[in-house]
Write an enzyme that holds these catalytic residues in place. Structure first.
Site, PDB file in Angstrom:
ATOM      1  N   ASP A  13      24.733  19.185  61.023  1.00  0.00           N
ATOM      2  CA  ASP A  13      25.554  20.175  60.315  1.00  0.00           C
ATOM      3  C   ASP A  13      27.043  19.855  60.360  1.00  0.00           C
ATOM      4  O   ASP A  13      27.891  20.756  60.358  1.00  0.00           O
ATOM      5  CB  ASP A  13      25.299  21.592  60.873  1.00  0.00           C
ATOM      6  CG  ASP A  13      23.831  21.959  60.801  1.00  0.00           C
ATOM      7  OD1 ASP A  13      23.179  21.572  59.821  1.00  0.00           O
ATOM      8  OD2 ASP A  13      23.340  22.605  61.746  1.00  0.00           O
ATOM      9  N   LYS A  16      27.697  16.670  56.251  1.00  0.00           N
ATOM     10  CA  LYS A  16      27.218  15.446  55.583  1.00  0.00           C
ATOM     11  C   LYS A  16      27.070  15.675  54.079  1.00  0.00           C
ATOM     12  O   LYS A  16      27.392  14.802  53.279  1.00  0.00           O
ATOM     13  CB  LYS A  16      25.873  15.001  56.190  1.00  0.00           C
ATOM     14  CG  LYS A  16      25.991  14.605  57.653  1.00  0.00           C
ATOM     15  CD  LYS A  16      24.644  14.218  58.244  1.00  0.00           C
ATOM     16  CE  LYS A  16      23.680  15.364  58.400  1.00  0.00           C
ATOM     17  NZ  LYS A  16      24.044  16.365  59.414  1.00  0.00           N
ATOM     18  N   GLY A  40      19.609  20.753  56.032  1.00  0.00           N
ATOM     19  CA  GLY A  40      20.219  21.700  55.099  1.00  0.00           C
ATOM     20  C   GLY A  40      21.614  21.198  54.822  1.00  0.00           C
ATOM     21  O   GLY A  40      22.481  21.273  55.697  1.00  0.00           O
ATOM     22  N   HIS A  41      21.830  20.621  53.644  1.00  0.00           N
ATOM     23  CA  HIS A  41      23.119  20.008  53.313  1.00  0.00           C
ATOM     24  C   HIS A  41      23.804  20.833  52.223  1.00  0.00           C
ATOM     25  O   HIS A  41      23.259  21.007  51.140  1.00  0.00           O
ATOM     26  CB  HIS A  41      22.928  18.560  52.847  1.00  0.00           C
ATOM     27  CG  HIS A  41      22.397  17.663  53.922  1.00  0.00           C
ATOM     28  ND1 HIS A  41      22.161  16.330  53.742  1.00  0.00           N
ATOM     29  CD2 HIS A  41      22.072  17.924  55.205  1.00  0.00           C
ATOM     30  CE1 HIS A  41      21.707  15.810  54.866  1.00  0.00           C
ATOM     31  NE2 HIS A  41      21.632  16.759  55.773  1.00  0.00           N
ATOM     32  N   GLN A 223      20.152  15.191  59.966  1.00  0.00           N
ATOM     33  CA  GLN A 223      20.255  15.416  61.413  1.00  0.00           C
ATOM     34  C   GLN A 223      21.432  14.562  61.925  1.00  0.00           C
ATOM     35  O   GLN A 223      22.400  14.412  61.204  1.00  0.00           O
ATOM     36  CB  GLN A 223      18.933  15.123  62.139  1.00  0.00           C
ATOM     37  CG  GLN A 223      17.824  16.118  61.794  1.00  0.00           C
ATOM     38  CD  GLN A 223      17.160  15.859  60.473  1.00  0.00           C
ATOM     39  OE1 GLN A 223      16.671  14.777  60.205  1.00  0.00           O
ATOM     40  NE2 GLN A 223      17.125  16.854  59.617  1.00  0.00           N
TER      41      GLN A 223
HETATM   42  P1  GDP Z   1      25.297  19.070  56.874  1.00  0.00           P
HETATM   43  O1  GDP Z   1      23.940  19.479  57.315  1.00  0.00           O
HETATM   44  O2  GDP Z   1      25.891  18.027  57.752  1.00  0.00           O
HETATM   45  O3  GDP Z   1      25.359  18.695  55.414  1.00  0.00           O
HETATM   46  O4  GDP Z   1      26.218  20.362  57.046  1.00  0.00           O
HETATM   47  P2  GDP Z   1      25.837  21.879  56.623  1.00  0.00           P
HETATM   48  O5  GDP Z   1      25.943  22.006  55.160  1.00  0.00           O
HETATM   49  O6  GDP Z   1      24.588  22.305  57.299  1.00  0.00           O
HETATM   50  O7  GDP Z   1      26.997  22.669  57.363  1.00  0.00           O
HETATM   51  C1  GDP Z   1      28.330  22.423  57.107  1.00  0.00           C
HETATM   52  C2  GDP Z   1      28.979  23.723  56.616  1.00  0.00           C
HETATM   53  O8  GDP Z   1      30.384  23.583  56.688  1.00  0.00           O
HETATM   54  C3  GDP Z   1      28.669  24.053  55.173  1.00  0.00           C
HETATM   55  O9  GDP Z   1      28.650  25.438  55.019  1.00  0.00           O
HETATM   56  C4  GDP Z   1      29.847  23.446  54.418  1.00  0.00           C
HETATM   57  O10 GDP Z   1      30.097  24.100  53.173  1.00  0.00           O
HETATM   58  C5  GDP Z   1      30.950  23.721  55.389  1.00  0.00           C
HETATM   59  N1  GDP Z   1      32.069  22.768  55.388  1.00  0.00           N
HETATM   60  C6  GDP Z   1      32.041  21.421  55.229  1.00  0.00           C
HETATM   61  N2  GDP Z   1      33.287  20.893  55.413  1.00  0.00           N
HETATM   62  C7  GDP Z   1      34.093  21.956  55.708  1.00  0.00           C
HETATM   63  C8  GDP Z   1      35.476  22.066  56.041  1.00  0.00           C
HETATM   64  O11 GDP Z   1      36.211  21.101  56.124  1.00  0.00           O
HETATM   65  N3  GDP Z   1      35.949  23.328  56.304  1.00  0.00           N
HETATM   66  C9  GDP Z   1      35.149  24.429  56.254  1.00  0.00           C
HETATM   67  N4  GDP Z   1      35.706  25.599  56.536  1.00  0.00           N
HETATM   68  N5  GDP Z   1      33.853  24.349  55.949  1.00  0.00           N
HETATM   69  C10 GDP Z   1      33.333  23.131  55.691  1.00  0.00           C
HETATM   70  P1  IMO Z   2      21.144  18.605  59.034  1.00  0.00           P
HETATM   71  O1  IMO Z   2      20.695  17.404  58.257  1.00  0.00           O
HETATM   72  C1  IMO Z   2      20.993  20.686  62.851  1.00  0.00           C
HETATM   73  C2  IMO Z   2      17.258  20.409  65.114  1.00  0.00           C
HETATM   74  C3  IMO Z   2      16.425  21.664  65.321  1.00  0.00           C
HETATM   75  C4  IMO Z   2      15.821  21.375  66.667  1.00  0.00           C
HETATM   76  C5  IMO Z   2      15.557  19.865  66.599  1.00  0.00           C
HETATM   77  C6  IMO Z   2      14.126  19.497  66.209  1.00  0.00           C
HETATM   78  O2  IMO Z   2      21.352  19.814  58.200  1.00  0.00           O
HETATM   79  O3  IMO Z   2      22.290  18.275  59.934  1.00  0.00           O
HETATM   80  P2  IMO Z   2      12.797  19.576  63.897  1.00  0.00           P
HETATM   81  O4  IMO Z   2      12.477  20.721  62.984  1.00  0.00           O
HETATM   82  O5  IMO Z   2      13.569  18.490  63.252  1.00  0.00           O
HETATM   83  O6  IMO Z   2      11.588  19.062  64.630  1.00  0.00           O
HETATM   84  O7  IMO Z   2      13.748  20.216  65.048  1.00  0.00           O
HETATM   85  O8  IMO Z   2      16.452  19.358  65.623  1.00  0.00           O
HETATM   86  N1  IMO Z   2      17.569  20.083  63.700  1.00  0.00           N
HETATM   87  C7  IMO Z   2      18.778  20.224  63.156  1.00  0.00           C
HETATM   88  N2  IMO Z   2      19.922  20.723  63.669  1.00  0.00           N
HETATM   89  N3  IMO Z   2      20.973  20.180  61.613  1.00  0.00           N
HETATM   90  C8  IMO Z   2      19.849  19.640  61.103  1.00  0.00           C
HETATM   91  O9  IMO Z   2      19.842  18.970  59.927  1.00  0.00           O
HETATM   92  C9  IMO Z   2      18.669  19.676  61.870  1.00  0.00           C
HETATM   93  N4  IMO Z   2      17.398  19.275  61.659  1.00  0.00           N
HETATM   94  C10 IMO Z   2      16.745  19.515  62.795  1.00  0.00           C
HETATM   95  O10 IMO Z   2      17.228  22.824  65.331  1.00  0.00           O
HETATM   96  O11 IMO Z   2      16.772  21.580  67.680  1.00  0.00           O
HETATM   97 MG    MG Z   3      22.851  21.167  57.849  1.00  0.00          MG
END
Ligand code: GDP
Ligand code: IMO
Ligand code: MG
Length: 429
Positions: A13, A16, A40-41, A223
């Site tokens: 998270d 990415k 979840g991206h 991840q």
């Molecule tokens: P990912 O799984 O690595 O793609 O990240 P996620 O989407 O799960 O979580 C990142 C969250 O941070 C999302 O809600 C993005 O919209 C938000 N985000 C990304 N870059 C920034 C930033 O520079 N500032 C803020 N405030 N939010 C950001």
């Molecule tokens: P993105 O791509 C954050 C974590 C789960 C759990 C562990 C194993 O959005 O960064 P799984 O369901 O993969 O067997 O769970 O990995 N986990 C993540 N944590 N971001 C993710 O994906 C994750 N995908 C799995 O919370 O601790």
């Molecule tokens: Mg994510």
């Protein structure tokens, strides 16, 4: 732009999705190489917000071919649903290519993921319960079902029968769960096959041909380093090779084809699910990070655990992935604080650790003590409109330069908000 891997440098998270979307217009292919819909991206541009779980974040650009590589595990229900949702928003999935070798998440994988977590009780991993672990287990056991099997009813039924002969007794006798029949699963899965059929390809060949023609590939990690099955905080990890090396395994492209490896880190750190987390905050600073950063999971909605930036982890990620540069996200969230802290080492059992310790016991909450350096903050200064490094408050610039010095990697992208435009490029080539 040379072929590039984008890899999470923390516990996921990190943003990415945003960074992939941001730089993907310079690439011909954007490829997911591991994981499944545990990811979840988030991609935000203007009033468009996408939460992608399986389809690569480059899908928004017509010039890009999005590819789901062989290392990914595919839940056909989630895939077809995500395709339909994107189409409904005017984003075409026609170009999407799916590896014939990717493994398929079956309904019993999802049941077993949940049942196993329940069995573990307070020792649970905190998985996303999407069937990821059980699907990779079957892949390693050589009893998995692949996308190509799904497209041939005769083979699909045969493999399913063999699988159910073992899965059903486990479901019923060990976990007390309902069992499946071959017909029941075929009825649900075979219609998905018809949607997937036109997208299926030999993706390794496709990508290698593309490279031979001078095309550029962006490998979108899911991840992150600390969730990698080998290099993460095992057993509190996911079941795939998230690190940059996984990009080769999960696509069939050799290491020499990769020129650049960008690690993504938040300006602090979060984790969702169980497992060690040395800089975790249980106080009001932790709550502030959670609220200001909107730290709730995109996939499961769970509250993310929060903590100060951990330079030990960042250095470890730099090594494990051979990072060439880094993207630092969510710097704007730190505008909430008078001072900001950075963990530069750990102390545990009377010893100082400057390098990520291999022994998990060192990281247990009652053993480990993070060694923090405290830096002056830029409280109350809104940095979301900054578009150059020089526009950032001096203390924010100092913070970034301090991190660079501690991690030893240049930070070429600084994100100051979720939107594509809320970004600073710094010495970006
Ligand atoms: P990912 O799984 O690595 O793609 O990240 P996620 O989407 O799960 O979580 C990142 C969250 O941070 C999302 O809600 C993005 O919209 C938000 N985000 C990304 N870059 C920034 C930033 O520079 N500032 C803020 N405030 N939010 C950001
Ligand atoms: P993105 O791509 C954050 C974590 C789960 C759990 C562990 C194993 O959005 O960064 P799984 O369901 O993969 O067997 O769970 O990995 N986990 C993540 N944590 N971001 C993710 O994906 C994750 N995908 C799995 O919370 O601790
Ligand atoms: Mg994510």
């Amino acid at each position: 732009m040379p072929s590039t891997v984008l890899v999470g440098a923390q516990w996921g998270d990190e943003g990415k999705g945003k960074i992939t979307d941001l730089i993907s217009r310079d690439f011909d292919y954007v490829v997911r190489y591991q994981g499944g819909n545990n990811a979840g991206h988030t991609v935000i541009h203007g009033d468009k917000k996408l939460a992608l779980h399986l389809i690569p974040s480059g899908v928004m650009y017509e010039s890009i071919t999005p590819v789901i590589g062989n290392g990914v595990v595919v839940d056909p229900h989630v895939l077809t649903d995500e395709m339909a949702k994107l189409e409904a928003q005017g984003i075409s999935c026609e170009r999407l290519v799916i590896s014939c070798d990717a493994h398929v998440i079956m309904p019993y994988h999802i049941d077993l993921d949940g049942a196993e977590e329940k069995r573990l009780g307070k020792n649970e991993i905190g998985t996303t319960r999407r069937g990821i672990g059980p699907c990779y287990q079957d892949k390693a056991a050589r009893t998995g079902i692949r996308i190509q099997d799904l497209l041939d009813e005769h083979i699909f039924r045969q493999k399913l029968e063999t699988a159910l002969a073992f899965k059903n007794p486990v479901l019923e006798k060990i976990y007390g769960l309902p069992i499946y029949t071959v017909d029941q699963i075929c009825e649900e899965y075979l219609p998905y096959a018809e949607i997937i059929r036109p997208h299926m390809a030999e993706t390794a060949q496709l990508l290698n041909n593309a490279l031979a023609q001078g095309r550029n590939i962006l490998f979108e990690g899911a991840q992150a380093t600390l969730l990698d099955i080998d290099h993460g905080t095992y057993p509190f990890v996911t079941s795939s090779s998230c690190c940059a090396g996984g990009a080769c395994i999960g696509t069939g492209v050799g290491p020499k084809a990769i020129d650049r490896i960008i690690g993504i880190s938040k300006a602090y750190i979060t984790r969702v699910g169980s497992g060690p987390f040395p800089t975790e905050l249980h106080d009001k600073d932790g709550e502030t990070l959670c609220q200001a950063g909107g730290e709730f999971g995109v996939t499961t909605g769970r509250r993310r655990r929060t903590g100060w930036f951990d330079a030990v982890i960042a250095r470890y990620a730099a090594d494990c992935n051979s990072l060439t540069d880094m993207a630092l996200t969510k710097l704007d969230v730190l505008s909430e604080f008078d001072t900001v802290k950075v963990c530069v080492a750990y102390e545990s059992g009377g010893r100082r650790y400057d390098y990520f310790p291999m022994q998990q016991t060192v990281l247990y909450p009652d053993h480990v003590r993070p060694v923090f350096e405290e830096l002056p903050g830029w409280k109350g200064q809104d940095i979301t409109g900054c578009r150059s490094f020089e526009e950032l408050p001096q203390n924010a610039q100092n913070y970034v330069e301090y991190l660079e010095e501690k991690v030893g990697v240049h930070m070429s992208i600084i994100a100051v908000g979720p939107d594509r435009d809320q970004t600073i490029f710094r010495g970006w080539k």
